[in-house]
Design a protein around this motif. Sequence first.
Motif, mmCIF file in Angstrom:
data_model
loop_
_atom_site.group_PDB
_atom_site.id
_atom_site.type_symbol
_atom_site.label_atom_id
_atom_site.label_comp_id
_atom_site.label_asym_id
_atom_site.label_seq_id
_atom_site.Cartn_x
_atom_site.Cartn_y
_atom_site.Cartn_z
ATOM 1 N N ASP A 1 -6.640 -5.480 -20.096
ATOM 2 C CA ASP A 1 -8.243 -6.387 -20.145
ATOM 3 C C ASP A 1 -8.039 -7.544 -20.906
ATOM 4 O OD1 ASP A 1 -10.046 -4.088 -19.995
ATOM 5 O OD2 ASP A 1 -10.054 -3.405 -21.814
ATOM 6 N N ILE A 2 -7.557 -7.839 -22.281
ATOM 7 C CA ILE A 2 -6.666 -9.301 -22.702
ATOM 8 C C ILE A 2 -6.014 -9.950 -21.105
ATOM 9 C CG2 ILE A 2 -4.908 -9.862 -24.041
ATOM 10 C CD1 ILE A 2 -4.879 -7.803 -24.997
ATOM 11 N N LEU A 3 -4.882 -9.145 -20.497
ATOM 12 C CA LEU A 3 -5.122 -9.772 -19.168
ATOM 13 C C LEU A 3 -5.596 -9.946 -17.898
ATOM 14 C CD1 LEU A 3 -1.474 -8.219 -19.397
ATOM 15 C CD2 LEU A 3 -1.415 -10.356 -20.060
ATOM 16 N N ASN A 4 -6.270 -9.233 -17.833
ATOM 17 C CA ASN A 4 -7.333 -9.291 -16.809
ATOM 18 C C ASN A 4 -8.487 -10.889 -16.964
ATOM 19 O OD1 ASN A 4 -6.315 -7.708 -15.014
ATOM 20 N ND2 ASN A 4 -8.440 -6.523 -16.050
ATOM 21 N N LYS A 5 -8.495 -10.452 -18.881
ATOM 22 C CA LYS A 5 -9.690 -12.145 -19.340
ATOM 23 C C LYS A 5 -8.926 -12.925 -19.271
ATOM 24 C CE LYS A 5 -13.372 -11.351 -20.074
ATOM 25 N NZ LYS A 5 -14.416 -11.431 -19.912
ATOM 26 N N LEU A 6 -7.879 -12.947 -19.392
ATOM 27 C CA LEU A 6 -7.154 -14.657 -19.238
ATOM 28 C C LEU A 6 -6.905 -14.842 -17.883
ATOM 29 C CD1 LEU A 6 -4.273 -14.112 -22.156
ATOM 30 C CD2 LEU A 6 -5.880 -15.815 -22.409
ATOM 31 N N ALA A 7 -6.523 -14.090 -17.218
ATOM 32 C CA ALA A 7 -6.732 -14.103 -15.229
ATOM 33 C C ALA A 7 -8.140 -15.041 -15.428
ATOM 34 C CB ALA A 7 -6.116 -13.604 -15.064
ATOM 35 N N GLU A 8 -8.908 -14.612 -15.268
ATOM 36 C CA GLU A 8 -10.512 -14.861 -14.989
ATOM 37 C C GLU A 8 -10.422 -16.264 -15.493
ATOM 38 O OE1 GLU A 8 -14.068 -11.819 -16.186
ATOM 39 O OE2 GLU A 8 -14.438 -13.634 -16.566
ATOM 40 N N PHE A 9 -10.025 -16.161 -16.835
ATOM 41 C CA PHE A 9 -10.461 -17.671 -17.015
ATOM 42 C C PHE A 9 -9.418 -18.607 -16.603
ATOM 43 C CE2 PHE A 9 -9.814 -19.976 -21.448
ATOM 44 C CZ PHE A 9 -10.568 -21.285 -21.407
ATOM 45 N N VAL A 10 -8.530 -18.266 -16.457
ATOM 46 C CA VAL A 10 -7.297 -19.403 -16.086
ATOM 47 C C VAL A 10 -6.913 -19.157 -14.723
ATOM 48 C CG1 VAL A 10 -5.225 -21.091 -16.814
ATOM 49 C CG2 VAL A 10 -6.975 -20.090 -19.081
ATOM 50 N N PRO A 11 -6.786 -19.260 -14.047
ATOM 51 C CA PRO A 11 -7.035 -18.805 -12.540
ATOM 52 C C PRO A 11 -5.252 -19.026 -12.342
ATOM 53 C CG PRO A 11 -8.589 -19.454 -12.641
ATOM 54 C CD PRO A 11 -8.973 -19.775 -13.670
ATOM 55 N N HIS A 12 -4.038 -17.990 -11.939
ATOM 56 C CA HIS A 12 -2.982 -18.620 -11.246
ATOM 57 C C HIS A 12 -3.553 -19.596 -10.216
ATOM 58 C CE1 HIS A 12 1.290 -17.574 -9.287
ATOM 59 N NE2 HIS A 12 1.122 -18.518 -9.969
ATOM 60 N N ASN A 13 -4.103 -19.410 -9.472
ATOM 61 C CA ASN A 13 -4.018 -20.820 -8.360
ATOM 62 C C ASN A 13 -5.744 -21.652 -8.045
ATOM 63 O OD1 ASN A 13 -2.029 -19.598 -6.311
ATOM 64 N ND2 ASN A 13 -3.460 -17.723 -6.073
ATOM 65 N N GLY A 14 -6.022 -21.981 -9.632
ATOM 66 C CA GLY A 14 -7.160 -22.384 -10.108
ATOM 67 C C GLY A 14 -6.181 -24.389 -9.939
ATOM 68 N N ARG A 15 -7.065 -25.609 -9.900
ATOM 69 C CA ARG A 15 -6.500 -26.618 -9.726
ATOM 70 C C ARG A 15 -6.011 -27.168 -11.069
ATOM 71 N NH1 ARG A 15 -10.691 -30.549 -6.714
ATOM 72 N NH2 ARG A 15 -9.252 -32.259 -6.993
ATOM 73 N N TYR A 16 -4.710 -28.283 -10.662
ATOM 74 C CA TYR A 16 -3.732 -28.578 -12.597
ATOM 75 C C TYR A 16 -3.368 -29.111 -12.263
ATOM 76 C CZ TYR A 16 -5.179 -23.503 -13.560
ATOM 77 O OH TYR A 16 -5.706 -21.895 -14.039
ATOM 78 N N ASN A 17 -3.139 -30.455 -13.043
ATOM 79 C CA ASN A 17 -2.105 -31.424 -12.765
ATOM 80 C C ASN A 17 -0.717 -31.432 -12.360
ATOM 81 O OD1 ASN A 17 -3.980 -33.185 -13.437
ATOM 82 N ND2 ASN A 17 -4.424 -32.139 -15.019
ATOM 83 N N HIS A 18 -0.420 -29.887 -13.659
ATOM 84 C CA HIS A 18 1.036 -29.382 -13.584
ATOM 85 C C HIS A 18 1.786 -28.757 -12.133
ATOM 86 C CE1 HIS A 18 4.339 -28.233 -15.609
ATOM 87 N NE2 HIS A 18 4.418 -27.418 -15.577
ATOM 88 N N THR A 19 2.727 -29.689 -11.205
ATOM 89 C CA THR A 19 2.700 -28.893 -9.640
ATOM 90 C C THR A 19 3.572 -27.975 -9.884
ATOM 91 O OG1 THR A 19 4.381 -31.199 -9.718
ATOM 92 C CG2 THR A 19 1.633 -30.978 -9.010
ATOM 93 N N GLU A 20 4.306 -27.566 -10.985
ATOM 94 C CA GLU A 20 4.952 -26.011 -10.822
ATOM 95 C C GLU A 20 4.342 -25.135 -10.803
ATOM 96 O OE1 GLU A 20 8.006 -26.678 -14.245
ATOM 97 O OE2 GLU A 20 8.221 -28.644 -13.863
ATOM 98 N N GLY A 21 3.141 -24.204 -9.996
ATOM 99 C CA GLY A 21 3.268 -23.395 -10.131
ATOM 100 C C GLY A 21 2.401 -22.089 -11.137
ATOM 101 N N ASN A 22 3.004 -22.610 -13.208
ATOM 102 C CA ASN A 22 2.862 -21.475 -13.691
ATOM 103 C C ASN A 22 2.079 -22.924 -14.742
ATOM 104 O OD1 ASN A 22 4.052 -24.186 -14.713
ATOM 105 N ND2 ASN A 22 5.415 -22.446 -14.895
ATOM 106 N N ALA A 23 0.550 -23.943 -14.513
ATOM 107 C CA ALA A 23 -0.307 -24.308 -15.541
ATOM 108 C C ALA A 23 -0.524 -23.510 -16.219
ATOM 109 C CB ALA A 23 -0.923 -25.717 -14.583
#
Lengths: 132, 132, 132
Positions: free
Chosen positions: B59-81
Amino acid sequence: MQLIEISTRERTVMVDITGEVEQAVTASGIQEGICTVFVPHTTAGVTINENADPSVRRDILNKLAEFVPHNGRYNHTEGNADAHIKSSLMGSSIQVLVKDGRLAFGTWQGIFFCEFDGPRRRKAWVTVLPCK
Amino acid sequence: MQLIEISTRERTVMVDITGEVEQAVTASGIQEGICTVFVPHTTAGVTINENADPSVRRDILNKLAEFVPHNGRYNHTEGNADAHIKSSLMGSSIQVLVKDGRLAFGTWQGIFFCEFDGPRRRKAWVTVLPCK
Amino acid sequence: MQLIEISTRERTVMVDITGEVEQAVTASGIQEGICTVFVPHTTAGVTINENADPSVRRDILNKLAEFVPHNGRYNHTEGNADAHIKSSLMGSSIQVLVKDGRLAFGTWQGIFFCEFDGPRRRKAWVTVLPCK
């Protein structure tokens, strides 16, 4: 290690325990060091925030409830998955520096026990480590 | 300072390191004090939460993933923002009080290394400071 | 206890204070122990994250702004409720282990003062506790 006991009356509430922590620091006799407050619960937390306007606490709790709704969809089936998630977001411990035998705080800072699955009887533990 | 080594097998996972931390406390020989666990990575974290039902961790990991999706739009371009943001939300260190030479914990508490950009070989460092 | 002074120029910004903290550790003369950085403000925080690519900091601040918008609906009417909430999410203190008289860090880690209600003149306090 000194014990603080807290009885919460609502499901979610932030309880000001600054006075109790200050007493524990005085009782330790330590003049300079670090005070740690630890919460031995997985559906509660502890944080430092504004001690003056109680609406700040309501805003924190409201925002957490918006992010992690009580009746959301979770894997954990005990009905308090939201409380576990909030616990990790706020954290289980805080540190405050100790100077001249007192908490070295900002003017507006207080220490708040965060109840996320009350009402319950809860504990917080306080330890002070000396600088030298 | 004692070293714990962790090999993660998934991109995001919470690994129970309570036993390893307990061993480090025993090895320190300190009876009363504070144990700090520090994670020297900026795409991982450490938190304390329920040690019984593994669904809490999901549940903790799912909620964090919902809030900060892996494939969201970020400035950091290494794919792990997302992993960097989660790291600051969970935090890089936890404290647990030590009493009678053991972690002074709540019944349901465990210490979890939070991998947010695995699989990788990771480290956690443990230090115990005495009360007196 | 040593004082770091920070002048922020924007409403929200993460300021790298790693060098100042490292100086405080050197000045303490302690070879092995724990360094605590404490922020005595309720609309600021402190966190550890990547020191290389500044875009990581922008991503953290952007995500917090998305979650807690400055102009959202809050009970606290001073116009900085968002800053109080962010303060509790990031936390008021961080710990870093000290080894051989220096911060025992990961390669990419830096310490960042998090301004959430600037521009202002701010403080951070640093204390180092010895291991033995």
